[in-house]
Each structure stands twice: as structure tokens, then as C-alpha cells.
Design a protein around this motif. Structure first.
Motif, mmCIF file in Angstrom:
data_model
loop_
_atom_site.group_PDB
_atom_site.id
_atom_site.type_symbol
_atom_site.label_atom_id
_atom_site.label_comp_id
_atom_site.label_asym_id
_atom_site.label_seq_id
_atom_site.Cartn_x
_atom_site.Cartn_y
_atom_site.Cartn_z
ATOM 1 N N GLY A 76 44.258 85.335 32.814
ATOM 2 C CA GLY A 76 44.761 85.603 31.473
ATOM 3 C C GLY A 76 46.249 85.326 31.314
ATOM 4 O O GLY A 76 46.672 84.685 30.342
ATOM 5 N N ILE A 77 47.052 85.779 32.275
ATOM 6 C CA ILE A 77 48.505 85.578 32.173
ATOM 7 C C ILE A 77 48.879 84.100 32.247
ATOM 8 O O ILE A 77 49.645 83.610 31.404
ATOM 9 C CB ILE A 77 49.236 86.398 33.257
ATOM 10 N N PRO A 78 48.357 83.331 33.223
ATOM 11 C CA PRO A 78 48.699 81.899 33.233
ATOM 12 C C PRO A 78 48.229 81.160 31.977
ATOM 13 O O PRO A 78 48.943 80.290 31.470
ATOM 14 C CB PRO A 78 47.971 81.376 34.484
ATOM 15 N N LEU A 79 47.050 81.508 31.467
ATOM 16 C CA LEU A 79 46.556 80.839 30.264
ATOM 17 C C LEU A 79 47.421 81.177 29.047
ATOM 18 O O LEU A 79 47.759 80.296 28.244
ATOM 19 C CB LEU A 79 45.109 81.244 29.996
ATOM 20 N N ALA A 80 47.765 82.457 28.894
ATOM 21 C CA ALA A 80 48.613 82.854 27.769
ATOM 22 C C ALA A 80 49.979 82.167 27.857
ATOM 23 O O ALA A 80 50.524 81.715 26.847
ATOM 24 C CB ALA A 80 48.778 84.372 27.753
ATOM 25 N N SER A 81 50.523 82.086 29.066
ATOM 26 C CA SER A 81 51.812 81.421 29.246
ATOM 27 C C SER A 81 51.709 79.936 28.924
ATOM 28 O O SER A 81 52.622 79.339 28.341
ATOM 29 C CB SER A 81 52.309 81.618 30.681
ATOM 30 N N ALA A 82 50.584 79.315 29.303
ATOM 31 C CA ALA A 82 50.394 77.890 29.013
ATOM 32 C C ALA A 82 50.336 77.639 27.511
ATOM 33 O O ALA A 82 50.892 76.649 27.012
ATOM 34 C CB ALA A 82 49.116 77.395 29.685
ATOM 35 N N VAL A 83 49.682 78.527 26.779
ATOM 36 C CA VAL A 83 49.626 78.388 25.323
ATOM 37 C C VAL A 83 51.025 78.524 24.731
ATOM 38 O O VAL A 83 51.445 77.747 23.854
ATOM 39 C CB VAL A 83 48.660 79.415 24.711
ATOM 40 N N LEU A 84 51.786 79.515 25.208
ATOM 41 C CA LEU A 84 53.161 79.685 24.732
ATOM 42 C C LEU A 84 54.014 78.462 25.044
ATOM 43 O O LEU A 84 54.880 78.085 24.249
ATOM 44 C CB LEU A 84 53.785 80.926 25.379
ATOM 45 N N ALA A 85 53.755 77.848 26.189
ATOM 46 C CA ALA A 85 54.552 76.689 26.599
ATOM 47 C C ALA A 85 54.374 75.502 25.673
ATOM 48 O O ALA A 85 55.214 74.601 25.648
ATOM 49 C CB ALA A 85 54.195 76.293 28.031
ATOM 50 N N LEU A 86 53.295 75.490 24.906
ATOM 51 C CA LEU A 86 53.098 74.412 23.936
ATOM 52 C C LEU A 86 54.073 74.514 22.768
ATOM 53 O O LEU A 86 54.301 73.531 22.057
ATOM 54 C CB LEU A 86 51.664 74.441 23.399
ATOM 55 N N PHE A 87 54.652 75.711 22.584
ATOM 56 C CA PHE A 87 55.498 75.937 21.415
ATOM 57 C C PHE A 87 56.931 76.341 21.762
ATOM 58 O O PHE A 87 57.807 76.244 20.896
ATOM 59 C CB PHE A 87 54.886 77.045 20.533
ATOM 60 N N THR A 88 57.162 76.803 22.964
ATOM 61 C CA THR A 88 58.485 77.293 23.300
ATOM 62 C C THR A 88 58.800 77.020 24.758
ATOM 63 O O THR A 88 57.900 76.843 25.580
ATOM 64 C CB THR A 88 58.599 78.811 23.035
ATOM 65 N N ALA A 89 60.091 76.998 25.059
ATOM 66 C CA ALA A 89 60.536 76.896 26.453
ATOM 67 C C ALA A 89 61.489 78.039 26.763
ATOM 68 O O ALA A 89 62.308 77.948 27.657
ATOM 69 C CB ALA A 89 61.226 75.552 26.702
ATOM 70 N N GLY A 90 61.375 79.117 26.000
ATOM 71 C CA GLY A 90 62.331 80.203 26.091
ATOM 72 C C GLY A 90 61.973 81.266 27.108
ATOM 73 O O GLY A 90 61.203 81.054 28.052
ATOM 74 N N ARG A 142 67.195 71.279 18.623
ATOM 75 C CA ARG A 142 67.905 70.749 19.773
ATOM 76 C C ARG A 142 66.912 70.317 20.848
ATOM 77 O O ARG A 142 65.937 71.013 21.120
ATOM 78 C CB ARG A 142 68.857 71.819 20.331
ATOM 79 N N ALA A 143 67.162 69.171 21.440
ATOM 80 C CA ALA A 143 66.273 68.659 22.486
ATOM 81 C C ALA A 143 66.319 69.580 23.708
ATOM 82 O O ALA A 143 67.377 70.092 24.083
ATOM 83 C CB ALA A 143 66.694 67.244 22.869
ATOM 84 N N ASP A 144 65.147 69.800 24.309
ATOM 85 C CA ASP A 144 65.084 70.628 25.506
ATOM 86 C C ASP A 144 65.763 69.922 26.667
ATOM 87 O O ASP A 144 65.764 68.690 26.758
ATOM 88 C CB ASP A 144 63.622 70.913 25.872
ATOM 89 N N SER A 145 66.319 70.712 27.572
ATOM 90 C CA SER A 145 66.880 70.152 28.790
ATOM 91 C C SER A 145 65.751 69.711 29.711
ATOM 92 O O SER A 145 64.583 70.067 29.521
ATOM 93 C CB SER A 145 67.750 71.190 29.494
ATOM 94 N N ALA A 146 66.108 68.923 30.722
ATOM 95 C CA ALA A 146 65.098 68.476 31.684
ATOM 96 C C ALA A 146 64.484 69.676 32.405
ATOM 97 O O ALA A 146 63.279 69.699 32.671
ATOM 98 C CB ALA A 146 65.736 67.519 32.694
ATOM 99 N N GLN A 147 65.290 70.672 32.715
ATOM 100 C CA GLN A 147 64.764 71.858 33.386
ATOM 101 C C GLN A 147 63.787 72.609 32.481
ATOM 102 O O GLN A 147 62.728 73.056 32.940
ATOM 103 C CB GLN A 147 65.909 72.787 33.791
ATOM 104 N N ALA A 148 64.125 72.742 31.202
ATOM 105 C CA ALA A 148 63.226 73.435 30.274
ATOM 106 C C ALA A 148 61.911 72.686 30.136
ATOM 107 O O ALA A 148 60.831 73.291 30.095
ATOM 108 C CB ALA A 148 63.903 73.590 28.915
ATOM 109 N N ARG A 149 61.985 71.355 30.070
ATOM 110 C CA ARG A 149 60.753 70.566 29.964
ATOM 111 C C ARG A 149 59.905 70.718 31.229
ATOM 112 O O ARG A 149 58.671 70.792 31.156
ATOM 113 C CB ARG A 149 61.089 69.092 29.734
ATOM 114 N N LEU A 150 60.559 70.780 32.387
ATOM 115 C CA LEU A 150 59.814 70.956 33.632
ATOM 116 C C LEU A 150 59.139 72.325 33.669
ATOM 117 O O LEU A 150 57.975 72.436 34.080
ATOM 118 C CB LEU A 150 60.748 70.795 34.828
#
Length: 237
Positions: free
Chosen positions: A55-69, A3-11
Motif C-alpha cells: 500500500g505505501i509504495p503504491l500510494a507513493s507511486a501515485v503521488l509521484a505522478l503529480f509531485t516531487a515534494g 519550475r522544472a524539476d531538478s535531476a535529483q527530483a526527477r530521479l
């Protein structure tokens, strides 16, 4: 099909990735200060501060490449909670109770726009504004604690500059998030309109098919009746 991400999820994903890149860039710029101040601060604090601020922002950025959950929300919440806690923990972490002249401001104080922006992802707008004020107050307190006695005016200036930077990024994030939510609402409204129109069209087509079926049945019945009448007349003759 995904399912396509919403605009908010993409932001949220985009902001999270930007915060990770920003933290990496900030630590690259402040690397000299981190190394220079490490002997002047408790080792546990330096390690925990690097993990929290970078560490936390970098780990979150890596996760953001694969998920918006929910993982991104957890990461942002951890950063938002952990950063001011590390600013408070700086006070007992000062070896000797303060920093020597020339050591510079505690390096973590220059990164406050990062958690302030992350707060927009997990708080209402009013909460993010208030959070920025809290960070500015802690910045002033840490600045005074690091160099007690003669820098009250400098601490207030640093706090004001930090607050202004935070408000700029918070304002941009709040405006972008509101725009994304408005876009999602418009898309949802358009989908509802399309669904309603499709239902109406389906009912019209179904009614047309039913009318056509009734019409054909009536004609067939009349035709049979007329033929039956003609047959009866022939027998009577």
C-alpha cells in the motif's frame, strides 16, 4: 510557469514509481503465498504487512505522478521504518509459534529489496548499506522463527541471497542519485557562470552607454562654446 524539476527530483520520482510497480508485481507473484499463509498468521499482521509492503509504495507511486515534494520523502520514510517493524512483529504473529512444513518462507521476506532501495532516498549511502544488513539479519531471524530447529543453514542462505539482491538495487540507486546530484551541481554552476557573464555584459553595455553620453555631451558643449566664441568675435567687429 511551473519550475522544472531538478535531476535529483526527477530521479526520486522515477525510483518511487518503480518501487510502486515492483511492489505490485511482487504481491501478484506472491499472492498465493499471502493467501495460503493468512490463516497461519495473525490477521492484524497480514493486513498491516500488506499495507506496509504494498500500500505505501503504491500510494507513493501515485503521488509521484503529480509531485516531487516532501510527500514522497514521507512515504519512503514510512516504508523504511515500517518494513523492519513488520518483520519484527512477525514473531508474535505466528499462530502456534511457527509455520507448518510446506507453508514456505513468510511472504514478506522476499520483498526486502523494495525498502532497501527506498532507504537510499531518505538516508546517506552508508545508512542505506547498513539498513540492508539490518534487513538481512531480520530475514534470517524470521526464517528461523518460522521453522525452528533444523534450518539454520537455509536461513543464512536466504539472508545472504536477500542481502545480495538488496545491495544490487541499493548500489544502482546510490550511483544514480550521485549522478543526478552531480548533474544538478553542474547545472547550477553553469547558471552561476551565465549570471556572472550577464552581469559583466550589462556593466560593459552600461559603461558604453555612459561613455557615449559623456562623449556626446562634451561634443555638444564644445560646439556651443565654439559658436559662442564666433558670436563674440562678430560683435567685436
Amino acid at each position: 510557469m511551473r519550475r522544472a524539476d531538478s535531476a535529483q527530483a526527477r530521479l526520486v520520482r522515477s525510483v518511487t514509481i518503480c518501487l510502486g510497480v515492483a511492489s505490485l508485481g511482487a504481491v501478484a507473484v506472491a499472492g498465493g503465498s499471502i493467501a495460503g499463509q493468512a490463516p497461519l498468521l495473525a490477521l492484524w499482521w497480514t493486513g498491516a504487512a500488506v499495507v506496509t509492503a504494498v500500500g505505501i509504495p503504491l500510494a507513493s507511486a501515485v503521488l509521484a505522478l503529480f509531485t516531487a515534494g516532501a510527500a514522497l520523502r514521507i512515504g519512503a520514510t514510512t516504508l523504511v521504518v515500517g518494513f523492519p517493524l513488520m518483520m519484527i512483529a512477525l514473531l508474535p504473529a505466528l499462530n502456534g509459534g511457527s509455520l507448518p512444513p510446506g507453508a514456505g518462507a513468510p511472504w514478506m521476506l522476499g520483498l526486502t529489496p523494495i525498502p532497501a532501495t527506498a532507504a537510499v532516498l531518505v538516508m546517506p549511502a552508508a545508512g542505506a548499506w547498513a539498513y540492508s544488513l539490518v534487513l538481512a539479519g531480520l530475514l534470517a531471524a524470521d526464517r528461523i522463527a518460522a521453522y525452528p530447529g533444523s534450518i539454520l543453514d537455509v536461513a543464512l542462505q536466504d539472508a545472504l541471497v536477500g542481502l545480495l539482491l538488496q545491495l544490487v538495487f541499493v548500489g544502482l540507486a546510490v550511483a544514480s542519485l550521485r549522478g543526478a546530484r552531480a548533474l544538478d551541481a553542474a547545472a547550477a554552476s553553469a547558471r552561476d557562470d551565465l549570471v556572472a557573464a550577464a552581469r559583466i555584459e550589462a556593466r560593459v553595455q552600461e559603461q558604453a552607454r555612459a561613455d557615449a553620453l559623456i562623449h556626446d555631451n562634451v561634443l555638444a558643449t564644445l560646439l556651443l562654446a565654439s559658436r559662442a566664441g564666433e558670436g563674440g568675435t562678430d560683435c567685436a567687429d
